[in-house]
Design a protein around this motif. Structure first.
Motif, PDB file in Angstrom:
ATOM      1  N   HIS A 184     -34.422  17.120  39.615  1.00 20.02           N
ATOM      2  CA  HIS A 184     -34.331  18.242  40.541  1.00 20.02           C
ATOM      3  C   HIS A 184     -33.031  18.997  40.312  1.00 20.02           C
ATOM      4  O   HIS A 184     -32.109  18.496  39.661  1.00 20.02           O
ATOM      5  N   ALA A 185     -32.952  20.203  40.838  1.00 15.18           N
ATOM      6  CA  ALA A 185     -31.714  20.977  40.747  1.00 15.18           C
ATOM      7  C   ALA A 185     -30.852  20.699  41.973  1.00 15.18           C
ATOM      8  O   ALA A 185     -31.363  20.502  43.083  1.00 15.18           O
ATOM      9  N   LYS A 186     -29.533  20.708  41.772  1.00 14.73           N
ATOM     10  CA  LYS A 186     -28.600  20.459  42.869  1.00 14.73           C
ATOM     11  C   LYS A 186     -27.564  21.579  42.906  1.00 14.73           C
ATOM     12  O   LYS A 186     -26.755  21.723  41.995  1.00 14.73           O
ATOM     13  N   PHE A 187     -27.626  22.377  43.960  1.00 12.10           N
ATOM     14  CA  PHE A 187     -26.679  23.455  44.236  1.00 12.10           C
ATOM     15  C   PHE A 187     -25.624  22.869  45.165  1.00 12.10           C
ATOM     16  O   PHE A 187     -25.908  22.541  46.310  1.00 12.10           O
ATOM     17  N   HIS A 188     -24.396  22.701  44.668  1.00 13.78           N
ATOM     18  CA  HIS A 188     -23.382  22.032  45.475  1.00 13.78           C
ATOM     19  C   HIS A 188     -21.995  22.547  45.116  1.00 13.78           C
ATOM     20  O   HIS A 188     -21.808  23.269  44.132  1.00 13.78           O
ATOM     21  N   GLY A 189     -21.033  22.167  45.932  1.00 14.99           N
ATOM     22  CA  GLY A 189     -19.663  22.611  45.700  1.00 14.99           C
ATOM     23  C   GLY A 189     -18.808  22.444  46.931  1.00 14.99           C
ATOM     24  O   GLY A 189     -19.056  21.556  47.768  1.00 14.99           O
ATOM     25  N   TYR A 190     -17.825  23.319  47.065  1.00 21.93           N
ATOM     26  CA  TYR A 190     -16.875  23.257  48.180  1.00 21.93           C
ATOM     27  C   TYR A 190     -16.572  24.685  48.636  1.00 21.93           C
ATOM     28  O   TYR A 190     -16.211  25.544  47.825  1.00 21.93           O
ATOM     29  N   ILE A 191     -16.762  24.935  49.927  1.00 25.23           N
ATOM     30  CA  ILE A 191     -16.470  26.246  50.506  1.00 25.23           C
ATOM     31  C   ILE A 191     -15.044  26.254  51.045  1.00 25.23           C
ATOM     32  O   ILE A 191     -14.683  25.415  51.876  1.00 25.23           O
ATOM     33  N   SER A 192     -14.254  27.188  50.553  1.00 26.28           N
ATOM     34  CA  SER A 192     -12.878  27.371  51.023  1.00 26.28           C
ATOM     35  C   SER A 192     -12.778  28.662  51.820  1.00 26.28           C
ATOM     36  O   SER A 192     -13.287  29.702  51.397  1.00 26.28           O
ATOM     37  N   GLN A 193     -12.136  28.566  52.971  1.00 23.35           N
ATOM     38  CA  GLN A 193     -11.943  29.754  53.804  1.00 23.35           C
ATOM     39  C   GLN A 193     -10.645  30.500  53.469  1.00 23.35           C
ATOM     40  O   GLN A 193     -10.329  31.514  54.082  1.00 23.35           O
ATOM     41  N   LYS A 194      -9.908  29.996  52.495  1.00 20.51           N
ATOM     42  CA  LYS A 194      -8.647  30.632  52.113  1.00 20.51           C
ATOM     43  C   LYS A 194      -8.909  32.012  51.519  1.00 20.51           C
ATOM     44  O   LYS A 194      -9.743  32.170  50.641  1.00 20.51           O
ATOM     45  N   LEU A 195      -8.186  33.003  52.035  1.00 22.67           N
ATOM     46  CA  LEU A 195      -8.416  34.375  51.602  1.00 22.67           C
ATOM     47  C   LEU A 195      -7.803  34.630  50.224  1.00 22.67           C
ATOM     48  O   LEU A 195      -6.787  34.028  49.855  1.00 22.67           O
ATOM     49  N   PRO A 196      -8.433  35.531  49.443  1.00 23.34           N
ATOM     50  CA  PRO A 196      -7.830  35.923  48.171  1.00 23.34           C
ATOM     51  C   PRO A 196      -6.478  36.602  48.392  1.00 23.34           C
ATOM     52  O   PRO A 196      -6.171  37.087  49.492  1.00 23.34           O
ATOM     53  N   GLU A 197      -5.674  36.632  47.354  1.00 25.36           N
ATOM     54  CA  GLU A 197      -4.381  37.294  47.463  1.00 25.36           C
ATOM     55  C   GLU A 197      -4.531  38.800  47.645  1.00 25.36           C
ATOM     56  O   GLU A 197      -3.652  39.448  48.219  1.00 25.36           O
TER      57      GLU A 197
END
Length: 240
Positions: A68-81
């Motif tokens: 199966h496919a796995k869409f995963h990762g980590y969401i960061s709320q830190k704003l871009p510079e």
């Protein structure tokens, strides 16, 4: 040239399979929209996140040992510079833009089907299903919340095509024209729930389907009091 011939052969095979599996009214019952059966299938997908604008979220798309496919990762709320951006924290995957083949532009026709069916296993975060059709504005995406009833367990989610909402850059548009259903281009998933932390969504397949009562956007049979969209949905969920 080799790529064109390969795409054409695949398109002819899929069309022949669809015709073979049609019922006595030549009504297509289902159509595979996205395949993820092996790691090679993931070459037909692209991924992205707020890192594209200087953010800090991570996204991966892998094949599990179960195929199966796995869409995963980590969401960061830190704003871009870059101070122009006031929000951050998103990730997405989608199929690649279609390329022409011997049967046409490589798009597909969702008007022949009533529902989009997805076999998924998600955590407790909020995901969206995204559809892209032929539009004048490239950022126009039709979205629907992915309703998860059994987190961390496999389930079949069935969404009516006419229930998707037109958005642009994740903002719902006031005008809601119907999607160009005869020229569907991509399908995908996204997450932007403003929560810091890891996420994981597995999916086995994505299909366009009809039921015994539907022929695309039309009803084959009139609904009676004992036959409603809800009962239709329940029957479909058990069958799939």
């Amino acid at each position: 040239m080799t790529g064109y011939l390969s795409r054409s052969a695949k398109a002819i095979k899929e069309t022949a399979t669809m015709i073979y599996n049609a019922d006595y009214m030549f009504r297509a019952l289902e159509r595979p929209v996205a395949s993820v059966a092996c790691s090679g299938d993931l070459d037909n997908w692209v991924k992205g996140s707020d890192r594209d604008i200087g953010g800090f979220s991570d996204v991966w798309l892998d094949t599990t040992i179960s195929g199966h496919a796995k869409f995963h990762g980590y969401i960061s709320q830190k704003l871009p510079e870059d101070t122009r951006y006031k929000r951050s924290g998103y990730a997405m995957v989608r199929t690649r833009d279609p390329k022409p083949d011997i049967l046409g532009a490589g798009t597909w026709d969702s008007s022949l089907y009533r529902y989009l069916a997805l076999r998924v296993k998600a955590d407790r975060r909020k995901y969206f299903v995204n559809l892209k059709s032929d539009t004048l504005i490239n950022t126009d995406i039709y979205q629907h919340l992915l309703p998860i009833r059994t987190p961390d367990r496999w389930e079949t989610v069935i969404l009516p095509f006419n229930a998707f909402t037109l958005t642009s850059n994740s903002v719902i548009l006031a005008a809601q024209p119907a999607m160009a259903s005869t020229k569907m281009e991509t399908v995908g998933f996204s997450i932007s729930d403003r929560r810091e932390g890891p996420f994981s969504l597995e999916f086995a397949w994505v299909k366009a389907i009809n039921t015994n009562f539907t022929f695309g956007e039309l009803l084959r049979l009139s609904y009676h009091t004992e036959v409603t969209w809800k009962t239709d949905f329940d029957k479909l969920d058990k069958r799939l």
